[in-house]
Each structure stands twice: as structure tokens, then as C-alpha cells.
Design a protein around this motif. Structure first.
Motif, PDB file in Angstrom:
ATOM      1  N   LEU B 169       0.837  -1.210   0.000  1.00 12.12           N
ATOM      2  CA  LEU B 169       0.000   0.000   0.000  1.00 12.12           C
ATOM      3  C   LEU B 169       0.869   1.255   0.000  1.00 12.12           C
ATOM      4  N   ALA B 170       1.894   1.270   0.838  1.00 13.46           N
ATOM      5  CA  ALA B 170       2.742   2.463   0.952  1.00 13.46           C
ATOM      6  C   ALA B 170       3.470   2.743  -0.359  1.00 13.46           C
ATOM      7  N   GLU B 173       1.897   4.445  -4.361  1.00 13.72           N
ATOM      8  CA  GLU B 173       1.921   5.809  -4.897  1.00 13.72           C
ATOM      9  C   GLU B 173       3.307   6.437  -4.812  1.00 13.72           C
ATOM     10  N   SER B 174       4.331   5.623  -4.539  1.00 14.78           N
ATOM     11  CA  SER B 174       5.656   6.201  -4.322  1.00 14.78           C
ATOM     12  C   SER B 174       6.738   5.241  -4.816  1.00 14.78           C
TER      13      SER B 174
END
Lengths: 277, 277
Positions: B169-170, B173-174
């Protein structure tokens, strides 16, 4: 720029008047962190579309001088982008990424399992006019009758407490997840504890849990923002004889929370693993 | 100031020549992040006191122009304090606190369970002269015969993979845990994956695991620092019929990884929880 230094926040409350939503709790702290006053629009689970004039089905939502901003993460990004000269909620982009990871872990390890152990309390504490909606929707989400799902929680709470060790380890050497001062990581995680405190009819954590000073430290911020009189005690769980430890005692052997300062610091472990007594 | 821009690092290797220790892996990346070249002192699990002239029983250890620094966290703190004008490993104190939390979670969710599923491989890949020491000490630590403990790992690996969702999840987007550029959070966690890759005789994660691009991105840093030819593939686990999903597919309903952009974004969930089809 927020008129009168005030931002409007749509609250999500239960019958005690306390906020229940962890996301609204996090957002309350976020708005105050930026130095704004809160103008709260009260209300419960139903009627959100009516209260917000059709702007949103979910809370939190804020209105800043006429501008609507939705979504707890969206609000944080808006506040830091719009007010970069005020204290940053996310002081480095890595803090956002790591907070997402920690939040996801915390949700799976604690908030989710607590929800299944307190879902009857969750419904019971709601406003009367919210109970039917909360019961039917949460039964769909959780897949069962709320009062049946929470049965036997005394057998499950010790393991949930024990699973919080990563948070205890991180806070052992630091006052806040933010370091010496709090940031959105603290507010995000405290939201889950305050959600629990808004509804728990029995404590989930030991009275002497090492997390307690951090919880109390964050709740005391902004003139006791997290100390609403409608909250219930979450510390005070008494372990039963066969329960696992509710938290790890200090000094337990384990690689990642020790420091190697030379052979004297590792000799005890070396003796143990070599069966060399 | 490091002579010749080079820092000496005491390595902890297995018979392939690859580094095994997750803490040494993290430290290798940390030294290169600060722009220093590595002068590696090779060696395995035994003879550390002799190799280091009695300075330490555990690795990593670095020597910077004659100054010994021990402990993976101690080394990171030393490097950032001593060389603040070079890229920071910990760019904000909150990153240290959150990395400790994430590392503690990752150890409990993945490295520990993987150790119990690969402890035979772990011993078998060691240098011949290390095997007796590794076998006896790890049997004390793990409480059983290594080849017996790892039996049945095919039944345990899917759940370990599934537990890594907070990291997925973390990183959705990165590019890095550090944000747009890597920092010590990335190096700390990649250490666990590279530890696994140094010994795993069967893959632990699906070939199409969403974590794979991040793992490959970090391993490629510093001219492929994490691409040692002695490493084994960790991606390629084939789920069996009754196994749980190895990772969550995109778009699964779940509060914390969605964005509320107004009623249109929440209508599907609203219909579902209201049984309103």
C-alpha cells in the motif's frame, strides 16, 4: 486564507457527543496543528448528504473560507500545500509514505480486530436515530450479527494488545512518531485509539501499557483535544492466567532493539546461543 | 574524513560470496548513499572477534579513517552526524521513528516467519567452516532442528506474502519509502529481502507481486549493489488451489487506500453496505 483563522469541520459523533470516526479525529488534530480554530458541524452517521448539501457521503470534510476539501489524506495535503508557512503535518515526503505503511499495519493489526470485538458497543453508543443504519450496514461489512461477533472478545483482546509491539518499540526512544514534536503520523494513529475510546465498554489494553504515556501526551495537545468527557477508558485490561503477555517486558532478547557497543554488550546473548553457561 | 573517500565495512557472507546479514546489507546501501566507496573485509559467521581485533562479536562494523563504529543504527547516526553535507540517510527525525516501527513490524511479519521457513537453507548456504556454529546457535534461538523447522513451509509462505500488504500500500503511490528518492527506510527493509535472497532455495513471493518493482529498483541502486550473482530468486512462488491470495488485487474495497472525491466516488460502497442493488 481561513476567515477568522477558523476552519469548518463536519464531525461524526455518537450519543456522548464524542467523535467516533478515526479519520475525523485525525483531521481535528491536523487542523489544530496548523494553528486554526475548529468550527464543528455536529452530527452522526445518517444525514451526511443533507448536512453537507450533497457534497459528500463520507466524513471528514472541511470548508475553508468557502472551499470544500474532502478525504482525510486530501485535507492534510491541502493544509500543507495551502499553508506551508505554518507547522507542516508531513514534514518530509518519506513521512507520508511511512505513515501510510504504519496506518495500514495498524488497521489490520488493531482497528480491524478491535472492530470485531467491539461492534456491539459501537452500535449501542450511537445516536438512537443512527442505530438502524449502523446495524444494517456494519452487519454487511462484518458479515454477521454485531452482538454475536463481539462475543468472546476477552479471548481475543490480549493478542491484539501484544501485536502493537512495533508502535511500542518506535516510541521507546521518542516522545512522538514525529520525533520531538508531533506530526500527522501521531494524529493518524491516535485516531484509532480515540475511535476505540469513543465506544469501548471494556478496556483493550493493560493499565501499565508502555503506549499509555504517548496516548495521553497526544490527547493532551491543543488544550486536551483528545480528552472529551464522553470517552471511555481503554487502559485497564486485566490479563487472565493463561493469557499471553499484553506487551513485551523491557530487556527481552531481540536483535533490532538493542545496540552493539562492543563485546561486553553482546556477551550475554553469545553465552546463551552457545549454551555456554 | 574518510581517506580516499572509502569506508571499510566488515561483511558477513555465505559460500556464494553474497552478504547474508540484513543489517550488513542495509549498511552497505547506507555507506554508498553517503557517496563513499566500500572497502569490504570478507568473512562469515565465525571468527568475527579475530577479524576485528576484538572490537566486536557482531556485524556490521565500519572503520572510517581509523575510527570504529558499531551497530547498524549507530552507523547511520554516525554517517549523518559526521557528513551532514552529503545526502541524509534520515532526512527528518520522524523518519527514524517511523522506520523503527516499520522495521519491527517487518521483522515480526516476514523476516521471523521466513527464518523459520528457510532455516535449513540458511545453514546449508553457509561456508563449510561456519555450519557447525550456525546449526548449534540457530537451534538454540529457534528451539528445534533446522531441517525439521522448515518442513511444511509451502503451507506457510502464502500467509507471509499476504501479510506484506502495508508495504504494498505504501509503495503504490511512491517509488521509494523515502519518497521520490531512497533513504534509510528503503535500505533497512530491502535488507530483509536480500537476506532472504542470499539463502532461499524456493521463492517466497509471487512473480507478479506488486512489491517486485520496488525491490528491483532498490537493488539496482549504486551500480546494482543488490544484484550479487550469488543471490537466489525470491519471486516465483506459485499459489496452490486452496491458498489465500498472495497479495490483494487492485481496487479491493477498503477504507484507507481510497480517496473520497465526492458522492460519485463512494456510491458503489454505499450501495453495497445498504444492500441496495
Amino acid at each position: 486564507m481561513a476567515a477568522n483563522n477558523t476552519i469548518t469541520l463536519y464531525d461524526l459523533q455518537v450519543s456522548t457527543g464524542a467523535t467516533i470516526s478515526p479519520f475525523v479525529w485525525a483531521t481535528k488534530f491536523a487542523v489544530r496543528h496548523k494553528g486554526f480554530d475548529l468550527d464543528l458541524v455536529e452530527g452522526g452517521f445518517t444525514g451526511i448528504m443533507e448536512r453537507t448539501g450533497g457534497m459528500t457521503e463520507r466524513l471528514p470534510a472541511i470548508v475553508d473560507d468557502g472551499k470544500w476539501v474532502l478525504d482525510s489524506w486530501g485535507i492534510v495535503e491541502y493544509l500543507d500545500e495551502t499553508y506551508p508557512d505554518r507547522p507542516m503535518l508531513i514534514p518530509h515526503e518519506s513521512v507520508a509514505v511511512l505513515t501510510r505503511a504504519l496506518d495500514s499495519w495498524f488497521w489490520g493489526a488493531a482497528v480491524g480486530p478491535w472492530m470485531r470485538s467491539y461492534c456491539g458497543d459501537y452500535r449501542d453508543v450511537c445516536y438512537e436515530h443512527d442505530k438502524e443504519y449502523v446495524t444494517s450496514t456494519r452487519e454487511v461489512i462484518l458479515g454477521g450479527k454485531l452482538e454475536e461477533l463481539q462475543l468472546g472478545r476477552e479471548d481475543r483482546l490480549p493478542a491484539i494488545s501484544a501485536a502493537l509491539e512495533p508502535l511500542r518499540l518506535a516510541l521507546k526512544e521518542s516522545d512522538f512518531l514525529g520525533g520531538r514534536t508531533p506530526n500527522y503520523a501521531d494524529y493518524r494513529i491516535i485516531g484509532g485509539f480515540l475511535w476505540l475510546a469513543s465506544l469501548a465498554q471494556t478496556p483493550a489494553l493493560a493499565a501499565d501499557d508502555p503506549l499509555r504515556p504517548w496516548v495521553e501526551r497526544v490527547c493532551a495537545l491543543y488544550h486536551g483535544l483528545g480528552e472529551h468527557p464522553g470517552l471511555f477508558p481503554i487502559f485497564g485490561l486485566e490479563p487472565r492466567e493463561a493469557d499471553p503477555p499484553l506487551f513485551m517486558p523491557e530487556g527481552v532478547m531481540g536483535g533490532i532493539n538493542k545496540r552493539n557497543t562492543g563485546p561486553a554488550s553482546t556477551q550475554a546473548e553469545t553465552k546463551f546461543i552457545n549454551k555456554d553457561d
